[in-house]
Design a protein around this motif. Structure first.
Motif, PDB file in Angstrom:
ATOM      1  N   VAL A 193       2.672   5.779 -25.284  1.00 24.30           N
ATOM      2  CA  VAL A 193       2.073   6.268 -26.525  1.00 24.30           C
ATOM      3  C   VAL A 193       3.037   7.237 -27.193  1.00 24.30           C
ATOM      4  O   VAL A 193       3.415   8.252 -26.607  1.00 24.30           O
ATOM      5  N   ASN A 194       3.447   6.900 -28.407  1.00 25.01           N
ATOM      6  CA  ASN A 194       4.349   7.770 -29.165  1.00 25.01           C
ATOM      7  C   ASN A 194       3.539   8.870 -29.848  1.00 25.01           C
ATOM      8  O   ASN A 194       2.670   8.585 -30.674  1.00 25.01           O
ATOM      9  N   VAL A 195       3.797  10.114 -29.469  1.00 22.61           N
ATOM     10  CA  VAL A 195       3.123  11.230 -30.124  1.00 22.61           C
ATOM     11  C   VAL A 195       4.024  11.778 -31.226  1.00 22.61           C
ATOM     12  O   VAL A 195       5.251  11.659 -31.155  1.00 22.61           O
ATOM     13  N   PRO A 196       3.444  12.368 -32.266  1.00 25.16           N
ATOM     14  CA  PRO A 196       4.270  12.972 -33.319  1.00 25.16           C
ATOM     15  C   PRO A 196       5.196  14.039 -32.758  1.00 25.16           C
ATOM     16  O   PRO A 196       4.833  14.780 -31.835  1.00 25.16           O
ATOM     17  N   SER A 197       6.380  14.144 -33.329  1.00 25.08           N
ATOM     18  CA  SER A 197       7.383  15.070 -32.798  1.00 25.08           C
ATOM     19  C   SER A 197       7.118  16.523 -33.151  1.00 25.08           C
ATOM     20  O   SER A 197       7.879  17.404 -32.736  1.00 25.08           O
ATOM     21  N   ASP A 198       6.057  16.794 -33.904  1.00 31.07           N
ATOM     22  CA  ASP A 198       5.747  18.187 -34.217  1.00 31.07           C
ATOM     23  C   ASP A 198       4.681  18.771 -33.297  1.00 31.07           C
ATOM     24  O   ASP A 198       4.228  19.895 -33.510  1.00 31.07           O
ATOM     25  N   LEU A 199       4.284  18.039 -32.247  1.00 29.71           N
ATOM     26  CA  LEU A 199       3.284  18.598 -31.340  1.00 29.71           C
ATOM     27  C   LEU A 199       3.881  19.780 -30.579  1.00 29.71           C
ATOM     28  O   LEU A 199       4.960  19.669 -29.996  1.00 29.71           O
ATOM     29  N   PRO A 200       3.190  20.912 -30.552  1.00 33.16           N
ATOM     30  CA  PRO A 200       3.696  22.047 -29.765  1.00 33.16           C
ATOM     31  C   PRO A 200       3.601  21.751 -28.275  1.00 33.16           C
ATOM     32  O   PRO A 200       2.857  20.875 -27.830  1.00 33.16           O
ATOM     33  N   LEU A 201       4.354  22.490 -27.488  1.00 30.49           N
ATOM     34  CA  LEU A 201       4.403  22.256 -26.054  1.00 30.49           C
ATOM     35  C   LEU A 201       3.022  22.341 -25.408  1.00 30.49           C
ATOM     36  O   LEU A 201       2.690  21.562 -24.507  1.00 30.49           O
ATOM     37  N   ALA A 202       2.204  23.272 -25.876  1.00 29.82           N
ATOM     38  CA  ALA A 202       0.871  23.436 -25.287  1.00 29.82           C
ATOM     39  C   ALA A 202       0.037  22.171 -25.435  1.00 29.82           C
ATOM     40  O   ALA A 202      -0.773  21.840 -24.564  1.00 29.82           O
ATOM     41  N   HIS A 203       0.238  21.428 -26.532  1.00 36.85           N
ATOM     42  CA  HIS A 203      -0.532  20.201 -26.731  1.00 36.85           C
ATOM     43  C   HIS A 203      -0.115  19.115 -25.742  1.00 36.85           C
ATOM     44  O   HIS A 203      -0.932  18.282 -25.343  1.00 36.85           O
ATOM     45  N   LEU A 204       1.156  19.103 -25.351  1.00 32.02           N
ATOM     46  CA  LEU A 204       1.594  18.142 -24.338  1.00 32.02           C
ATOM     47  C   LEU A 204       0.892  18.426 -23.012  1.00 32.02           C
ATOM     48  O   LEU A 204       0.450  17.501 -22.314  1.00 32.02           O
ATOM     49  N   THR A 205       0.792  19.695 -22.669  1.00 32.83           N
ATOM     50  CA  THR A 205       0.097  20.067 -21.440  1.00 32.83           C
ATOM     51  C   THR A 205      -1.368  19.660 -21.501  1.00 32.83           C
ATOM     52  O   THR A 205      -1.927  19.151 -20.515  1.00 32.83           O
ATOM     53  N   GLU A 206      -1.999  19.846 -22.648  1.00 32.53           N
ATOM     54  CA  GLU A 206      -3.403  19.439 -22.797  1.00 32.53           C
ATOM     55  C   GLU A 206      -3.563  17.941 -22.588  1.00 32.53           C
ATOM     56  O   GLU A 206      -4.510  17.491 -21.927  1.00 32.53           O
ATOM     57  N   ILE A 207      -2.640  17.157 -23.156  1.00 34.61           N
ATOM     58  CA  ILE A 207      -2.699  15.702 -22.997  1.00 34.61           C
ATOM     59  C   ILE A 207      -2.552  15.320 -21.535  1.00 34.61           C
ATOM     60  O   ILE A 207      -3.272  14.455 -21.014  1.00 34.61           O
ATOM     61  N   ARG A 208      -1.630  15.967 -20.845  1.00 35.49           N
ATOM     62  CA  ARG A 208      -1.373  15.603 -19.449  1.00 35.49           C
ATOM     63  C   ARG A 208      -2.520  15.987 -18.511  1.00 35.49           C
ATOM     64  O   ARG A 208      -2.586  15.514 -17.377  1.00 35.49           O
ATOM     65  N   ARG A 209      -3.434  16.790 -18.975  1.00 34.31           N
ATOM     66  CA  ARG A 209      -4.610  17.104 -18.161  1.00 34.31           C
ATOM     67  C   ARG A 209      -5.632  15.973 -18.170  1.00 34.31           C
ATOM     68  O   ARG A 209      -6.541  15.954 -17.340  1.00 34.31           O
ATOM     69  N   VAL A 210      -5.483  15.018 -19.109  1.00 40.33           N
ATOM     70  CA  VAL A 210      -6.470  13.940 -19.201  1.00 40.33           C
ATOM     71  C   VAL A 210      -5.866  12.548 -19.072  1.00 40.33           C
ATOM     72  O   VAL A 210      -6.604  11.576 -18.913  1.00 40.33           O
ATOM     73  N   SER A 211      -4.552  12.411 -19.140  1.00 42.24           N
ATOM     74  CA  SER A 211      -3.960  11.073 -19.143  1.00 42.24           C
ATOM     75  C   SER A 211      -2.589  11.064 -18.479  1.00 42.24           C
ATOM     76  O   SER A 211      -1.779  11.979 -18.672  1.00 42.24           O
ATOM     77  N   ALA A 212      -2.333   9.993 -17.719  1.00 43.75           N
ATOM     78  CA  ALA A 212      -1.024   9.798 -17.083  1.00 43.75           C
ATOM     79  C   ALA A 212      -0.204   8.731 -17.804  1.00 43.75           C
ATOM     80  O   ALA A 212       0.895   8.392 -17.351  1.00 43.75           O
ATOM     81  N   ALA A 213      -0.710   8.188 -18.911  1.00 47.28           N
ATOM     82  CA  ALA A 213       0.017   7.137 -19.624  1.00 47.28           C
ATOM     83  C   ALA A 213       1.358   7.674 -20.125  1.00 47.28           C
ATOM     84  O   ALA A 213       1.419   8.776 -20.682  1.00 47.28           O
TER      85      ALA A 213
END
Length: 328
Positions: free
Chosen positions: A203-223
């Motif tokens: 899944v391609n996420v927008p390149s403006d996501l802050p680092l904290a949002h990546l951590t939030e995503i990784r708490r719910v998905s391993a894709a």
């Protein structure tokens, strides 16, 4: 004598800033992603916007010259913009170098007759408009996979779910991977999890996501996650070179996409844009070399997946309900 990488990764400017009294707090282990690719790696590489056989040859030549490892190359103009012979040539070249080839499926809103995508609201955006557009994407998918393409790029949730069902039914090969385009990338963990369940293998996420949002995503998905380290101008033009190590730490499993800002648009590609396509293809590889060099200088270049690895591992999916019938 070459510099010996430190035994543990360091942050950019860490030692110099600490000596000046400007040290930063230690990184929190709680922010790190607990996930990895099935091969144990935490990151892979991708060169995007490789628009045809000649551009692919340029990428392969430059990757060899600059010693840039490439796991995947992707194309943006669309499968329908390539002949069968061109697709077959790209399939053969990618297979020879053990690289995954990913081609973009079917019609999308920006090249459609709908004017709403050019309004301030963007209307339906890049998605497939109507049954016929979905049908075009499926037609592209069947044609490409019959010619040996193993990865399909999609920019519509309905197309994603339809192609996921198609591989469940054997209409396209079961090991076909489905990649969600940056054009519809999710921006929150709930949406990211939905894309995974619809069939996304990366899944391609927008390149403006802050680092904290990546951590939030990784708490719910391993894709697996895709992110432009340098984004094209029409996706914001963001350059996050100095954050690569932290992007990997938080976003793993992560595809590092070597994009290019301040470059002319090349979609849809053709002979009229040949020199631009080839020049930008080569420069994307060079940008990759710069990112990898930076990782090495910081001692953070470990954890790359073995070359040739492409599958995402076991992911969460919505149950298959297409054979269910209404009951009285």
């Amino acid at each position: 004598m070459p510099d010996v990488p430190p035994s543990t990764p360091r942050r950019p400017g860490e030692h110099a800033l600490a000596s000046l009294g400007l040290g930063t707090p230690a990184l929190s282990p709680a922010d790190a992603s607990p996930h990895s690719f099935p091969d144990g790696g935490s990151w892979r590489t991708e060169v995007p916007s490789v628009e045809g056989p000649e551009a692919l040859d340029a990428v392969l030549e430059e990757a060899t010259r600059l010693d840039v490892p490439v796991h995947r190359i992707s194309q943006g103009s669309g499968i329908w913009m390539l002949t069968d012979a061109e697709i077959a040539e790209m399939v053969d070249a990618a297979a020879e170098h053990d690289i995954e080839l990913c081609l973009f499926t079917g019609p999308r809103g920006t090249w459609d007759i709908g004017g709403s995508v050019r309004t301030d609201s963007r209307g339906g955006g890049l998605r497939a408009r109507g049954h016929d557009a979905v049908a075009g994407c499926v037609e592209d998918a069947v044609r490409a996979t019959e010619l040996g393409v193993q990865c399909l790029l999609v920019a519509d949730e309905g197309v994603l779910w339809t192609l996921h069902q198609a591989r469940r039914r054997g209409i396209i090969p079961a090991d076909t991977t489905l990649k969600v385009s940056a054009l519809i990338g999710p921006v929150n963990p709930a949406a990211y999890a939905v894309h995974e369940r619809l069939g996304a293998d990366s899944v391609n996420v927008p390149s403006d996501l802050p680092l904290a949002h990546l951590t939030e995503i990784r708490r719910v998905s391993a894709a697996p996650m895709d992110m432009y380290i340098e984004a094209p101008d029409d996706l914001g033009g963001y350059v996050r070179m100095y954050e690569v190590a932290e992007l990997i730490r938080r976003g793993a499993p992560l595809y590092l996409k070597f994009g290019l800002a301040k470059a002319p648009s090349i979609y849809p590609s053709g002979l009229h844009l040949r020199e631009t396509v080839l020049a930008t293809a080569r420069e994307r590889v060079r940008r990759g070399r710069l990112a990898l060099d930076l990782l090495a200088r910081h001692g953070a270049d470990g954890g790359m997946s073995p070359l040739g690895s492409r599958l995402p591992g076991t992911l969460n999916r919505f149950p298959d309900t297409t054979h269910e019938t209404d009951k009285d």
